[in-house]
Write a protein that holds these residues in place. Sequence first.
Motif, mmCIF file in Angstrom:
data_model
loop_
_atom_site.group_PDB
_atom_site.id
_atom_site.type_symbol
_atom_site.label_atom_id
_atom_site.label_comp_id
_atom_site.label_asym_id
_atom_site.label_seq_id
_atom_site.Cartn_x
_atom_site.Cartn_y
_atom_site.Cartn_z
ATOM 1 N N ASP A 52 7.027 5.464 5.194
ATOM 2 C CA ASP A 52 6.962 4.118 5.760
ATOM 3 C C ASP A 52 8.279 3.379 5.594
ATOM 4 O O ASP A 52 8.769 2.756 6.525
ATOM 5 C CB ASP A 52 5.831 3.324 5.101
ATOM 6 N N ILE A 53 8.885 3.477 4.400
ATOM 7 C CA ILE A 53 10.108 2.711 4.155
ATOM 8 C C ILE A 53 11.368 3.469 4.551
ATOM 9 O O ILE A 53 12.412 2.871 4.760
ATOM 10 C CB ILE A 53 10.191 2.241 2.692
ATOM 11 N N LEU A 54 11.297 4.797 4.625
ATOM 12 C CA LEU A 54 12.400 5.666 5.075
ATOM 13 C C LEU A 54 13.731 5.353 4.387
ATOM 14 O O LEU A 54 14.731 5.060 5.037
ATOM 15 C CB LEU A 54 12.570 5.553 6.600
ATOM 16 N N PRO A 55 13.772 5.447 3.055
ATOM 17 C CA PRO A 55 15.053 5.206 2.360
ATOM 18 C C PRO A 55 16.088 6.242 2.757
ATOM 19 O O PRO A 55 15.773 7.411 3.001
ATOM 20 C CB PRO A 55 14.664 5.337 0.884
ATOM 21 N N GLU A 56 17.336 5.810 2.802
ATOM 22 C CA GLU A 56 18.416 6.685 3.263
ATOM 23 C C GLU A 56 18.796 7.748 2.234
ATOM 24 O O GLU A 56 19.248 8.827 2.589
ATOM 25 C CB GLU A 56 19.645 5.854 3.631
ATOM 26 N N ASN A 57 18.660 7.442 0.966
ATOM 27 C CA ASN A 57 19.091 8.358 -0.094
ATOM 28 C C ASN A 57 17.899 8.601 -1.014
ATOM 29 O O ASN A 57 17.731 7.910 -2.016
ATOM 30 C CB ASN A 57 20.267 7.751 -0.853
ATOM 31 N N ALA A 58 17.059 9.579 -0.663
ATOM 32 C CA ALA A 58 15.776 9.750 -1.350
ATOM 33 C C ALA A 58 15.689 11.081 -2.078
ATOM 34 O O ALA A 58 16.220 12.105 -1.619
ATOM 35 C CB ALA A 58 14.624 9.630 -0.359
ATOM 36 N N VAL A 59 14.988 11.055 -3.209
ATOM 37 C CA VAL A 59 14.636 12.251 -3.974
ATOM 38 C C VAL A 59 13.118 12.242 -4.118
ATOM 39 O O VAL A 59 12.556 11.299 -4.693
ATOM 40 C CB VAL A 59 15.288 12.258 -5.371
ATOM 41 N N ILE A 60 12.449 13.267 -3.578
ATOM 42 C CA ILE A 60 10.998 13.344 -3.700
ATOM 43 C C ILE A 60 10.615 14.597 -4.478
ATOM 44 O O ILE A 60 11.324 15.603 -4.456
ATOM 45 C CB ILE A 60 10.288 13.329 -2.332
ATOM 46 N N ASN A 61 9.482 14.518 -5.172
ATOM 47 C CA ASN A 61 9.070 15.610 -6.048
ATOM 48 C C ASN A 61 7.549 15.634 -6.151
ATOM 49 O O ASN A 61 6.873 14.618 -6.019
ATOM 50 C CB ASN A 61 9.663 15.396 -7.442
ATOM 51 N N ASP A 62 7.004 16.817 -6.409
ATOM 52 C CA ASP A 62 5.606 16.950 -6.783
ATOM 53 C C ASP A 62 5.457 18.262 -7.541
ATOM 54 O O ASP A 62 6.232 19.211 -7.335
ATOM 55 C CB ASP A 62 4.695 16.952 -5.554
ATOM 56 N N ILE A 63 4.448 18.316 -8.420
ATOM 57 C CA ILE A 63 4.220 19.542 -9.180
ATOM 58 C C ILE A 63 3.420 20.561 -8.372
ATOM 59 O O ILE A 63 3.382 21.742 -8.711
ATOM 60 C CB ILE A 63 3.509 19.236 -10.511
ATOM 61 N N ASN A 64 2.789 20.102 -7.282
ATOM 62 C CA ASN A 64 1.983 20.992 -6.452
ATOM 63 C C ASN A 64 2.912 21.843 -5.582
ATOM 64 O O ASN A 64 3.489 21.369 -4.602
ATOM 65 C CB ASN A 64 1.022 20.177 -5.588
ATOM 66 N N ARG A 65 3.038 23.108 -5.945
ATOM 67 C CA ARG A 65 4.003 23.970 -5.271
ATOM 68 C C ARG A 65 3.666 24.197 -3.805
ATOM 69 O O ARG A 65 4.570 24.259 -2.957
ATOM 70 C CB ARG A 65 4.078 25.320 -6.008
ATOM 71 N N ALA A 66 2.379 24.297 -3.490
ATOM 72 C CA ALA A 66 1.985 24.506 -2.096
ATOM 73 C C ALA A 66 2.331 23.286 -1.244
ATOM 74 O O ALA A 66 2.755 23.413 -0.088
ATOM 75 C CB ALA A 66 0.496 24.813 -2.011
ATOM 76 N N LEU A 67 2.149 22.094 -1.805
ATOM 77 C CA LEU A 67 2.509 20.874 -1.094
ATOM 78 C C LEU A 67 4.004 20.808 -0.835
ATOM 79 O O LEU A 67 4.446 20.524 0.291
ATOM 80 C CB LEU A 67 2.059 19.662 -1.912
ATOM 81 N N ILE A 68 4.803 21.078 -1.863
ATOM 82 C CA ILE A 68 6.258 21.023 -1.698
ATOM 83 C C ILE A 68 6.733 22.116 -0.742
ATOM 84 O O ILE A 68 7.675 21.901 0.039
ATOM 85 C CB ILE A 68 6.955 21.124 -3.066
ATOM 86 N N ASN A 69 6.068 23.265 -0.765
ATOM 87 C CA ASN A 69 6.403 24.304 0.213
ATOM 88 C C ASN A 69 6.203 23.784 1.637
ATOM 89 O O ASN A 69 7.019 24.050 2.527
ATOM 90 C CB ASN A 69 5.539 25.544 -0.007
ATOM 91 N N ALA A 70 5.128 23.019 1.859
ATOM 92 C CA ALA A 70 4.885 22.461 3.192
ATOM 93 C C ALA A 70 6.009 21.500 3.581
ATOM 94 O O ALA A 70 6.504 21.531 4.720
ATOM 95 C CB ALA A 70 3.535 21.762 3.224
ATOM 96 N N TYR A 71 6.442 20.637 2.652
ATOM 97 C CA TYR A 71 7.571 19.746 2.936
ATOM 98 C C TYR A 71 8.811 20.557 3.324
ATOM 99 O O TYR A 71 9.499 20.234 4.297
ATOM 100 C CB TYR A 71 7.887 18.896 1.700
ATOM 101 N N ARG A 72 9.088 21.583 2.555
ATOM 102 C CA ARG A 72 10.320 22.351 2.796
ATOM 103 C C ARG A 72 10.258 23.141 4.096
ATOM 104 O O ARG A 72 11.241 23.230 4.834
ATOM 105 C CB ARG A 72 10.571 23.288 1.604
ATOM 106 N N GLN A 73 9.103 23.724 4.395
ATOM 107 C CA GLN A 73 8.973 24.498 5.621
ATOM 108 C C GLN A 73 9.048 23.602 6.857
ATOM 109 O O GLN A 73 9.675 23.968 7.858
ATOM 110 C CB GLN A 73 7.667 25.287 5.616
ATOM 111 N N ILE A 74 8.420 22.429 6.789
ATOM 112 C CA ILE A 74 8.497 21.495 7.923
ATOM 113 C C ILE A 74 9.926 21.000 8.089
ATOM 114 O O ILE A 74 10.402 20.818 9.217
ATOM 115 C CB ILE A 74 7.516 20.332 7.713
ATOM 116 N N CYS A 75 10.616 20.807 6.981
ATOM 117 C CA CYS A 75 12.020 20.405 7.044
ATOM 118 C C CYS A 75 12.886 21.471 7.701
ATOM 119 O O CYS A 75 13.668 21.190 8.608
ATOM 120 C CB CYS A 75 12.525 20.104 5.636
ATOM 121 N N LYS A 76 12.733 22.709 7.256
ATOM 122 C CA LYS A 76 13.621 23.798 7.695
ATOM 123 C C LYS A 76 13.166 24.487 8.976
ATOM 124 O O LYS A 76 13.984 24.910 9.787
ATOM 125 C CB LYS A 76 13.738 24.847 6.582
#
Length: 277
Positions: free
Chosen positions: A47-71
């Motif tokens: 929603d806020i779309l910060p320009e310089n962001a660091v996001i994290n989660d311990i759920n590996r499957a969730l973070i895999n989804a972020y990375r795959q959608i990114c790449k």
Amino acid sequence: MSDASLSPFVKWAGGKRQLLNEIKERMPEGFYRYYEPFVGGGAVVFDILPENAVINDINRALINAYRQICKEPKAFLNIINSLDSKMWEDGKAYYYSLRERYNDKLMKKEYDTELAALFVFINKHCFNGLYRVNGRGLFNVPYNNSRRKSVDKESIYAVSEYLENVTILEGDFQNACVTARKGDFIFIDSPYAPLNPTSFESYTKEGFDIESHRRLAELFDELTQRGCKCMLTNHNTDLIQELYGNKGYRMDVVRVKRMINSDASNRVGEEIIICNY
């Protein structure tokens, strides 16, 4: 692509969509980097779309989804659209077959584009979008009888484009904040503190116990000493009051709806927004 097309690609327990206005009203006017150590579905960051962001989660499957959608947004869309197109003859049987396929890949640690597509598919077609695993770390939430489309193509491409400039981490919340410095903003939406001693849900195999909440409170104090601007949201419970009260932090209580509670009479509660600025 317009910002309006960018929205969370999963529904997440404890997500902050209904609190967005309250959160944005309390955000600092200016900050350097944005940190979100418990990103979950990403309602705030998208929603806020910060320009310089660091996001994290311990759920590996969730973070895999972020990375795959990114790449690999195109490959992700091809797979999930294929999953959608094959579902409708017997939705229930099909859902459970894909849940089994998803768990099989988890056991084999195959964190790839197919797993990301399966992850999002089952999120959209399971009960209340709840991510819950058993003691073996296997997803076990039942089917919700939905036959809706899993994702919006335009939104996935918009998410992918935004994430290209975001640092995506996977692991413990404390490690995610190691590089946070004076003037950075950390938004902390941790797993909820228990409303009663048996109310924890296991969203990851590791879980998030009372000791984890105590460790998080210590990190909040440490980040404050570093000069970071921190905001934390959680249930308004005695534990949270004990951990953050009497320290000079701003503590605002707001009324919210509990969307996942099966008992309709328990779907209204209080959350607390804690700021150190």
